[in-house]
Design a protein around this motif. Structure first.
Motif, mmCIF file in Angstrom:
data_model
loop_
_atom_site.group_PDB
_atom_site.id
_atom_site.type_symbol
_atom_site.label_atom_id
_atom_site.label_comp_id
_atom_site.label_asym_id
_atom_site.label_seq_id
_atom_site.Cartn_x
_atom_site.Cartn_y
_atom_site.Cartn_z
ATOM 1 N N ASP A 240 51.033 28.850 23.955
ATOM 2 C CA ASP A 240 51.643 29.970 23.577
ATOM 3 C C ASP A 240 50.740 30.972 23.177
ATOM 4 N N LEU A 241 49.744 30.888 22.697
ATOM 5 C CA LEU A 241 49.031 31.962 22.359
ATOM 6 C C LEU A 241 48.172 32.365 23.801
ATOM 7 N N GLY A 242 47.916 31.478 24.426
ATOM 8 C CA GLY A 242 47.307 32.169 25.689
ATOM 9 C C GLY A 242 48.364 32.930 26.428
ATOM 10 N N SER A 243 49.732 32.610 26.429
ATOM 11 C CA SER A 243 50.747 33.312 27.097
ATOM 12 C C SER A 243 50.959 34.627 26.524
ATOM 13 N N LEU A 244 50.924 34.596 25.218
ATOM 14 C CA LEU A 244 51.120 35.940 24.548
ATOM 15 C C LEU A 244 50.221 36.925 24.947
ATOM 16 N N LEU A 245 48.638 36.383 24.981
ATOM 17 C CA LEU A 245 47.668 37.234 25.504
ATOM 18 C C LEU A 245 47.822 37.692 26.838
ATOM 19 N N ALA A 246 48.404 36.889 27.736
ATOM 20 C CA ALA A 246 48.515 37.072 29.054
ATOM 21 C C ALA A 246 49.415 38.536 29.237
ATOM 22 N N TYR A 247 50.480 38.773 28.290
ATOM 23 C CA TYR A 247 51.307 39.612 28.311
ATOM 24 C C TYR A 247 50.772 40.805 27.474
ATOM 25 N N TRP A 291 43.607 28.610 28.029
ATOM 26 C CA TRP A 291 45.160 28.774 28.148
ATOM 27 C C TRP A 291 45.401 30.426 28.356
ATOM 28 N N HIS A 292 44.494 31.273 28.066
ATOM 29 C CA HIS A 292 44.666 32.697 28.471
ATOM 30 C C HIS A 292 44.768 32.824 30.013
ATOM 31 N N VAL A 293 43.847 32.089 30.783
ATOM 32 C CA VAL A 293 43.791 32.000 32.214
ATOM 33 C C VAL A 293 45.026 31.429 32.678
ATOM 34 N N LEU A 294 45.298 30.108 32.103
ATOM 35 C CA LEU A 294 46.759 29.477 32.446
ATOM 36 C C LEU A 294 47.880 30.500 32.399
ATOM 37 N N GLY A 295 47.876 31.338 31.078
ATOM 38 C CA GLY A 295 48.850 32.165 30.936
ATOM 39 C C GLY A 295 49.229 33.048 31.955
ATOM 40 N N LEU A 296 48.122 33.802 32.191
ATOM 41 C CA LEU A 296 48.039 34.739 33.209
ATOM 42 C C LEU A 296 48.707 34.420 34.920
ATOM 43 N N TRP A 297 48.070 33.229 35.009
ATOM 44 C CA TRP A 297 48.589 32.406 36.357
ATOM 45 C C TRP A 297 49.876 32.127 36.216
ATOM 46 N N LYS A 298 50.457 31.717 34.980
ATOM 47 C CA LYS A 298 51.946 31.314 35.174
ATOM 48 C C LYS A 298 52.801 32.528 35.053
ATOM 49 N N VAL A 299 52.346 33.453 34.514
ATOM 50 C CA VAL A 299 53.092 34.892 34.393
ATOM 51 C C VAL A 299 53.063 35.162 35.791
ATOM 52 N N ALA A 300 52.054 35.472 36.815
ATOM 53 C CA ALA A 300 52.150 35.869 38.125
ATOM 54 C C ALA A 300 52.886 34.818 39.111
ATOM 55 N N VAL A 301 53.298 33.629 38.558
ATOM 56 C CA VAL A 301 53.865 32.716 39.363
ATOM 57 C C VAL A 301 55.436 32.969 38.969
ATOM 58 N N ASP A 329 49.195 40.766 41.925
ATOM 59 C CA ASP A 329 47.838 40.742 42.381
ATOM 60 C C ASP A 329 46.897 40.915 41.305
ATOM 61 N N ALA A 330 47.213 42.191 40.534
ATOM 62 C CA ALA A 330 46.391 42.385 39.363
ATOM 63 C C ALA A 330 46.346 41.403 38.240
ATOM 64 N N LEU A 331 47.288 40.496 38.061
ATOM 65 C CA LEU A 331 47.362 39.431 37.194
ATOM 66 C C LEU A 331 46.568 38.310 37.661
ATOM 67 N N VAL A 332 46.466 37.926 38.899
ATOM 68 C CA VAL A 332 45.687 37.074 39.551
ATOM 69 C C VAL A 332 44.068 37.758 39.168
ATOM 70 N N GLU A 333 43.954 38.940 39.444
ATOM 71 C CA GLU A 333 42.523 39.403 39.553
ATOM 72 C C GLU A 333 41.896 39.242 37.880
ATOM 73 N N LYS A 334 42.826 39.608 37.244
ATOM 74 C CA LYS A 334 42.727 39.582 35.582
ATOM 75 C C LYS A 334 42.327 38.003 35.164
ATOM 76 N N ALA A 335 43.043 37.149 35.854
ATOM 77 C CA ALA A 335 43.030 35.705 35.445
ATOM 78 C C ALA A 335 41.658 35.140 35.928
ATOM 79 N N CYS A 336 41.128 35.490 37.162
ATOM 80 C CA CYS A 336 39.924 35.152 37.890
ATOM 81 C C CYS A 336 38.690 35.620 36.965
#
Length: 344
Positions: A240-247, A291-301, A329-336
């Motif tokens: 959840d924290l990773g997801s919050l940071l992803a947003y 979890w931050h990376v997974l959050g960004l990946w999930k938001v992109a999906v 694409d920007a979300l995926v780039e940030k996650a990478c």
């Protein structure tokens, strides 16, 4: 009372249902779609003397399996009524075909402010922005402290390792809803699968906790209700924290799409949000990068799925607009980028 113009709701049947569950109202009910979400549809129900309620139903059109489970959301909200987690009260739930062809959930209307548009965020003082931002991780700490046995949520979901479950589920969702090939996302999926951290505890996980999914006090900025529990499950709390940071984009970052509210002066940065959470909970921050990376990946999906649904069924579009290929694409780039810095 007519249902003409109310997408997805038989207003006459719903009005009868309210009477049967003991909800008293006066005069004619009106139904207006509210919120910016493009998943479950949300309506403000009003009577002629100022009574207000909130009604939820799944989105229109074809749904992926397990997505947008309103019955599950009703169960979770009911279970949280007597905990420290701020949630709206549940008044009723129905799948009765005489009322509706999809599940319906009727909830309390919670007074307060939803920061769901840039104009709302821009109108806040920096002090209020800071208060709201710091309340978010404290609210997450309350969610993750819920006693699963006492609330009856211990069997809400699988107890198997959460990261693997998330990767399997959302990689599957990607395959079903993608509108194009995206090799960078496929490579990121592989990196995440190869870097899963060990899970040390199992807690309630909101699954989609961010600024637009809470109501805040107009006096203090504190979260008064956490909303949109359809992705809630059991798992690793750091998800959840990773997801919050992803947003939570920071100044100069572009993955926030049309809602980069957290880049405004006053909102705390990601590091401070994380620190408040770890100070509150005493948890180990070591796995947060994953979890931050997974959050960004999930938001992109999820964004790709929203884009696909809006294309397939235009009535699912909401006022927030539809995610664009550029934002995904920007979300995926940030996650990478974060994955590389975290050596994932």
């Amino acid at each position: 009372m007519s249902s003409v113009g109310i997408v997805g709701i038989d207003t006459v049947a719903v009005a009868r249902w309210l009477h049967t569950i003991g909800v008293d109202y006066t005069g004619t009910l009106t139904f207006d779609r509210i919120g910016l979400g493009q998943s479950n549809l949300t309506y403000l129900v009003r009577d002629s003397v100022g009574g207000r309620w909130v009604l939820r139903r799944p989105p229109l059109g074809h749904l992926l399996a397990s997505a947008h489970d309103v019955a599950r959301e009703a169960r979770i909200l009911s279970a949280l009524q007597d905990t420290a987690v701020p949630t709206p009260r549940v008044f009723g739930f129905t799948e009765d075909p005489a009322v509706t062809d999809v599940p319906l959930l009727l909830m309390e209307f919670v007074e307060g402010q939803v920061v769901d548009r840039m104009s709302v965020a821009q109108a806040l003082t920096p002090e209020r922005r800071r208060a709201i931002g710091l309340s978010l991780p404290r609210t997450l700490a309350k969610i993750h402290a819920v006693d699963l046995e006492q609330t009856g949520l211990i069997d809400l979901a699988s107890h198997k390792p959460y990261a693997q479950r998330q990767l399997k589920r959302w990689a599957g969702q990607w395959e079903q809803s993608k509108t194009r090939e995206l090799p960078a996302l496929d490579d990121l999926t592989r990196r995440l699968v190869e870097s899963v951290p060990e899970q040390h505890e199992l807690t309630l996980v909101h699954g989609d906790f961010h600024l637009r999914n809470v109501i805040t006090s107009t006096d203090t900025g504190e979260v008064t209700a956490a909303l949109d529990w359809e992705l809630c499950t059991l798992g690793d709390p750091l998800a959840d924290l990773g997801s919050l940071l992803a947003y939570w984009p920071e100044p100069g970052e572009t993955f926030g799409g049309e809602f980069p509210a957290s880049t405004l002066d006053g909102f705390p940065d990601r590091a401070e949000i994380a620190q408040v959470y770890f100070d509150e909970t005493g948890r180990d921050p070591e796995a947060l990068g994953f979890w931050h990376v997974l959050g960004l990946w999930k938001v992109a999906v999820i964004a790709e799925g929203v884009m696909r649904r809006a294309r397939d069924e235009p009535q699912n579009k909401a006022a927030a607009g539809t995610p664009t290929v550029e934002r995904i694409d920007a979300l995926v780039e940030k996650a990478c980028d974060i994955a590389s810095r975290a050596e994932i």
